[in-house]
Design a protein around this motif. Structure first.
Motif, PDB file in Angstrom:
ATOM      1  N   MET A 185       0.826  -1.202   0.000  1.00 14.45           N
ATOM      2  CA  MET A 185       0.000   0.000   0.000  1.00 14.45           C
ATOM      3  C   MET A 185       0.868   1.262   0.000  1.00 14.45           C
ATOM      4  N   VAL A 186       2.021   1.211   0.667  1.00 18.09           N
ATOM      5  CA  VAL A 186       2.952   2.347   0.652  1.00 18.09           C
ATOM      6  C   VAL A 186       3.451   2.569  -0.777  1.00 18.09           C
ATOM      7  N   GLU A 187       3.789   1.483  -1.464  1.00 18.87           N
ATOM      8  CA  GLU A 187       4.243   1.586  -2.853  1.00 18.87           C
ATOM      9  C   GLU A 187       3.143   2.147  -3.752  1.00 18.87           C
ATOM     10  N   LEU A 188       1.904   1.688  -3.528  1.00 19.37           N
ATOM     11  CA  LEU A 188       0.796   2.177  -4.341  1.00 19.37           C
ATOM     12  C   LEU A 188       0.601   3.681  -4.168  1.00 19.37           C
ATOM     13  N   ASN A 189       0.696   4.155  -2.926  1.00 17.82           N
ATOM     14  CA  ASN A 189       0.540   5.594  -2.687  1.00 17.82           C
ATOM     15  C   ASN A 189       1.635   6.388  -3.383  1.00 17.82           C
ATOM     16  N   GLN A 190       2.841   5.848  -3.395  1.00 16.57           N
ATOM     17  CA  GLN A 190       3.931   6.549  -4.084  1.00 16.57           C
ATOM     18  C   GLN A 190       3.716   6.545  -5.590  1.00 16.57           C
ATOM     19  N   LEU A 191       3.168   5.459  -6.092  1.00 14.74           N
ATOM     20  CA  LEU A 191       3.014   5.307  -7.542  1.00 14.74           C
ATOM     21  C   LEU A 191       1.810   6.066  -8.091  1.00 14.74           C
ATOM     22  N   LEU A 192       0.688   6.036  -7.349  1.00 13.86           N
ATOM     23  CA  LEU A 192      -0.566   6.559  -7.904  1.00 13.86           C
ATOM     24  C   LEU A 192      -1.145   7.721  -7.099  1.00 13.86           C
ATOM     25  N   THR A 193      -1.302   7.532  -5.789  1.00 12.37           N
ATOM     26  CA  THR A 193      -1.992   8.542  -4.978  1.00 12.37           C
ATOM     27  C   THR A 193      -1.289   9.893  -5.040  1.00 12.37           C
ATOM     28  N   GLU A 194       0.040   9.877  -4.992  1.00 17.17           N
ATOM     29  CA  GLU A 194       0.798  11.127  -4.996  1.00 17.17           C
ATOM     30  C   GLU A 194       1.307  11.494  -6.384  1.00 17.17           C
ATOM     31  N   ASN A 195       0.870  10.780  -7.395  1.00 21.67           N
ATOM     32  CA  ASN A 195       1.309  11.035  -8.767  1.00 21.67           C
ATOM     33  C   ASN A 195       0.644  12.313  -9.285  1.00 21.67           C
ATOM     34  N   GLN A 196       1.465  13.264  -9.726  1.00 21.58           N
ATOM     35  CA  GLN A 196       0.922  14.564 -10.113  1.00 21.58           C
ATOM     36  C   GLN A 196      -0.005  14.469 -11.328  1.00 21.58           C
ATOM     37  N   ILE A 197       0.302  13.559 -12.247  1.00 22.60           N
ATOM     38  CA  ILE A 197      -0.582  13.393 -13.420  1.00 22.60           C
ATOM     39  C   ILE A 197      -1.942  12.867 -12.972  1.00 22.60           C
ATOM     40  N   PHE A 198      -1.924  11.870 -12.077  1.00 22.56           N
ATOM     41  CA  PHE A 198      -3.181  11.309 -11.554  1.00 22.56           C
ATOM     42  C   PHE A 198      -3.969  12.374 -10.795  1.00 22.56           C
ATOM     43  N   ILE A 199      -3.283  13.188  -9.997  1.00 23.61           N
ATOM     44  CA  ILE A 199      -3.955  14.251  -9.242  1.00 23.61           C
ATOM     45  C   ILE A 199      -4.594  15.257 -10.199  1.00 23.61           C
ATOM     46  N   ASN A 200      -3.876  15.626 -11.249  1.00 23.26           N
ATOM     47  CA  ASN A 200      -4.429  16.587 -12.217  1.00 23.26           C
ATOM     48  C   ASN A 200      -5.675  16.049 -12.917  1.00 23.26           C
ATOM     49  N   ARG A 201      -5.731  14.714 -13.094  1.00 25.71           N
ATOM     50  CA  ARG A 201      -6.876  14.110 -13.781  1.00 25.71           C
ATOM     51  C   ARG A 201      -8.086  13.927 -12.869  1.00 25.71           C
ATOM     52  N   THR A 202      -7.881  13.993 -11.539  1.00 27.29           N
ATOM     53  CA  THR A 202      -8.975  13.667 -10.622  1.00 27.29           C
ATOM     54  C   THR A 202      -9.360  14.792  -9.662  1.00 27.29           C
ATOM     55  N   ALA A 203      -8.413  15.667  -9.309  1.00 25.80           N
ATOM     56  CA  ALA A 203      -8.724  16.752  -8.358  1.00 25.80           C
ATOM     57  C   ALA A 203      -9.615  17.797  -9.026  1.00 25.80           C
ATOM     58  N   ASN A 204     -10.626  18.245  -8.291  1.00 22.54           N
ATOM     59  CA  ASN A 204     -11.594  19.252  -8.779  1.00 22.54           C
ATOM     60  C   ASN A 204     -12.435  18.754  -9.950  1.00 22.54           C
ATOM     61  N   ILE A 205     -12.466  17.449 -10.158  1.00 21.39           N
ATOM     62  CA  ILE A 205     -13.284  16.851 -11.220  1.00 21.39           C
ATOM     63  C   ILE A 205     -14.444  16.106 -10.566  1.00 21.39           C
ATOM     64  N   GLY A 206     -15.663  16.262 -11.092  1.00 18.65           N
ATOM     65  CA  GLY A 206     -16.822  15.524 -10.587  1.00 18.65           C
ATOM     66  C   GLY A 206     -17.117  15.823  -9.135  1.00 18.65           C
ATOM     67  N   VAL A 207     -17.087  17.091  -8.752  1.00  9.22           N
ATOM     68  CA  VAL A 207     -17.314  17.464  -7.354  1.00  9.22           C
ATOM     69  C   VAL A 207     -18.773  17.173  -6.982  1.00  9.22           C
ATOM     70  N   LEU A 208     -18.943  16.369  -5.929  1.00 10.82           N
ATOM     71  CA  LEU A 208     -20.278  15.992  -5.449  1.00 10.82           C
ATOM     72  C   LEU A 208     -20.507  16.655  -4.092  1.00 10.82           C
ATOM     73  N   PRO A 209     -21.292  17.734  -4.029  1.00 15.22           N
ATOM     74  CA  PRO A 209     -21.576  18.386  -2.736  1.00 15.22           C
ATOM     75  C   PRO A 209     -22.297  17.429  -1.788  1.00 15.22           C
ATOM     76  N   ARG A 210     -22.068  17.629  -0.506  1.00 16.59           N
ATOM     77  CA  ARG A 210     -22.625  16.712   0.485  1.00 16.59           C
ATOM     78  C   ARG A 210     -24.150  16.661   0.419  1.00 16.59           C
TER      79      ARG A 210
END
Length: 375
Positions: free
Chosen positions: A178-203
């Motif tokens: 799981m530590v490796e996965l976070n380094q590879l995907l969760t903190e990946n800047q390309i992945f963040i750019n593709r998912t952050a602020n996209i499809g925002v679902l208000p509570r």
């Protein structure tokens, strides 16, 4: 333009047709068309006994089948009034296999989500690690996907000798992964750019649409039925409820929903360790232990209407029973409330005005299974 995405399309996670009304690459409206994978579950439940229906519950969310059976069995046991008589060892084994299955479901969600938006390596890594869980569950139940393991009154069979030790080895092996996965995907800047602020679902939108599970918690609401309802032995276990915090963008965006699943895997590992400790120290295997000992000869509840719910891998899974005949083992009516249906229904609301490529990211972040949508 009117574009068809599906029903046979690699980015729709099953046979789902999305009718897109677009202006160039901008999505103006999304109209989901369901019904391509109707399993007739509710009709089966009206024709079979409560015990015979358990294999059909497996076929709803077929990526987390243990939870489906657990909720169904829990409802039947409560209607029969035998829920307090279930031995603690059985309850801990049920929670153990359900949490293993929850991790397996989240690994598919995260792995396929990465491949949806161009990250191929995590998909291969996570499916390799998922094989360890599939092997454990196959060892316990005899099946890799559709288990029929949790029965009314108990289990099909006790855990095999050595299962607890092998399960503990998996937890120790998997934590560094799981530590490796976070380094590879969760903190990946390309992945963040593709998912952050996209499809925002208000509570408030998530609540009004009846969303649940990681989709609702990704919007910042701590709502987990394992804590809210406190069923089975969950009140005795120590675990947190991860929620979306808007760390990379807005609360309730695609990255938040993804991160909630990653954090839930960590919490499930905690639960598994606690179950193993109890099973190995206090609830040890005894020669006279029979996992089916509390099973009544005939499952004939009193006439009643009863609703039971539990926290599946994708949200609130509920069954509504109508039992009218005291002599019958077959319910008059059984209605399933699948979380994927409600979670998918919010798609047109949060997909307006996005790019077609971002729509793929939104679909993947919802993580639905069509067997549970169409039932």
């Amino acid at each position: 333009m009117v574009l068809n995405m599906g029903p046979q399309h690699p980015s729709t996670h099953g046979v789902l047709r999305l009718e897109l009304i677009t202006d160039g690459e901008i999505v103006k409206e999304v109209i989901p068309h369901m019904g391509y994978l109707h399993r007739c579950f509710e009709k089966h439940a009206e024709s079979l006994t409560y015990q015979q229906t358990i294999p059909f519950t497996d076929r709803m969310d077929y990526l987390a089948s243990m939870t489906n059976a657990h909720v169904w069995v829990m409802g039947v046991e409560r209607m029969l009034g035998i829920d307090k008589d279930i031995p603690k060892r059985i309850e801990y084994i049920r929670v153990l296999v359900c949490e293993l299955n929850r991790i397996a479901s989240h690994l598919i969600a995260v792995g396929t989500y990465g491949i949806d938006i161009g990250a191929f390596t995590p998909f291969l890594w996570l499916f390799k690690d998922r094989e360890h869980i599939m092997g454990l569950l196959e060892w316990a139940s005899g099946s890799r996907l559709l288990y029929n393991y949790i029965w009314v009154g108990g289990l099909f069979y006790d855990l095999p000798v050595g299962f607890e030790e092998r399960c503990r080895e998996f937890v120790e092996y998997f934590r560094p992964k799981m530590v490796e996965l976070n380094q590879l995907l969760t903190e990946n800047q390309i992945f963040i750019n593709r998912t952050a602020n996209i499809g925002v679902l208000p509570r408030n939108v998530a609540i009004n649409y009846g969303c649940s599970g990681p989709v609702l918690r990704g919007s910042g609401l701590k709502w987990d039925l394992r804590r809210i309802d406190g069923y089975s032995v969950y009140p005795e276990l120590d675990f947190d409820i991860p929620i979306g915090k808007g760390e990379m963008g807005s609360v309730g965006d695609c990255w938040d929903r993804y991160k909630v699943r990653i954090d839930e895997i960590e919490e499930s590992l905690k639960i598994i360790e606690q179950c193993l400790n109890r099973l190995q120290k206090e609830l040890k295997r005894t020669p006279d232990f029979d996992p089916r000992a509390k099973l009544p000869r005939k499952l004939t509840p009193k006439p009643q209407d009863y609703y039971v719910r539990g926290e599946g891998a994708k949200g609130e899974l509920g069954f509504y029973f109508m039992h009218t005949d005291l002599r019958s083992e077959i319910p008059f009516r059984a209605k399933a409330r699948g979380p994927s249906f409600n979670n998918l229904s919010v798609l047109p609301e949060i997909a307006k005005g996005v790019m077609i490529a971002d729509l793929i990211a939104i679909i993947g972040s919802i993580d639905f299974v069509l067997g549970e949508v169409d039932r």
